[in-house]
Design an enzyme around this catalytic site. Structure first.
Site, PDB file in Angstrom:
ATOM      1  N   THR A  93      40.719  42.305  47.064  1.00 11.97           N
ATOM      2  CA  THR A  93      42.176  42.460  47.255  1.00 11.97           C
ATOM      3  C   THR A  93      42.520  42.716  48.660  1.00 11.97           C
ATOM      4  OG1 THR A  93      41.993  43.254  44.708  1.00 11.97           O
ATOM      5  CG2 THR A  93      44.027  43.330  46.198  1.00 11.97           C
ATOM      6  N   LYS A 180      47.679  38.748  42.816  1.00  9.94           N
ATOM      7  CA  LYS A 180      47.329  39.837  42.537  1.00  9.94           C
ATOM      8  C   LYS A 180      48.169  40.974  43.096  1.00  9.94           C
ATOM      9  CE  LYS A 180      43.483  42.939  41.886  1.00  9.94           C
ATOM     10  NZ  LYS A 180      42.147  43.046  42.033  1.00  9.94           N
TER      11      LYS A 180
END
Length: 181
Positions: A93, A180
């Site tokens: 991420t 995300k």
């Protein structure tokens, strides 16, 4: 830590893979990891896909963008001896700006290696599911890929770590990360 359970799950699927962990402490805990330091270019060899899961933007830039030892340099070298498509995938991420910076570098690299007949694609596929999802093979991936073929290739490999129905094409490169975050 997600890397060790995922690696053991991949091993059970009998897929060929190499593991390299940047952290000396973590590397010592993982029997399948390569010794440090090791030039990434040597790991890539004749592989058609490179998958990383790095913890932050500085790590991504260091691992991908180094002109001599980075992933892009390694894939460029491998592309010179193979006409097969190469896919580079980051599953951490990471800030969208960093993902787009790497994607731009890959695009620039791909234009210089296209004379060999090889193509290089970058895919972002951040993961969700934690250590239990890694161990159980139920991770979810949000994928940003520039073309359907790259997404399908990524999905095939990611399905060894998550269910195919939990691997989503969110759009172009960067979209997986944006989705995300």
């Amino acid at each position: 830590h997600l890397k060790i359970p995922k690696a053991s799950r991949r091993k059970r699927t009998r897929k060929s893979h190499h593991k390299w962990i940047r952290s000396r402490e973590r590397s010592c805990k993982c029997p399948t990891s390569k010794p440090i330091p090791l030039r990434i270019i040597l790991l890539i060899g004749n592989k058609n896909m490179v998958i990383t899961m790095l913890p932050n933007s500085p790590a991504v830039k260091a691992v991908y963008l180094d002109p001599t030892t980075g992933v892009i340099a390694g894939v460029e070298a491998a592309a010179k001896t193979s006409s097969e498509k190469k896919i580079i995938m980051e599953c951490g991420t990471i800030e969208t700006a960093t993902i787009l910076e790497v994607a731009k570098a890959v695009t620039t690299s791909a234009s210089t290696t296209s004379s060999s007949g090889s193509s290089i694609s970058f895919v972002d596929a951040p993961v969700s599911g934690g250590p239990m999802g890694a161990e159980d093979g139920t991770l979810t991936f949000m994928v940003g890929a520039g073309d359907k073929a790259s997404f399908e290739s990524a999905k095939e490999v990611l399905s060894h770590m998550g269910k195919k129905e939990s691997i989503f094409h969110c759009g172009d490169v960067g979209a997986g990360t944006a989705f995300k975050v």
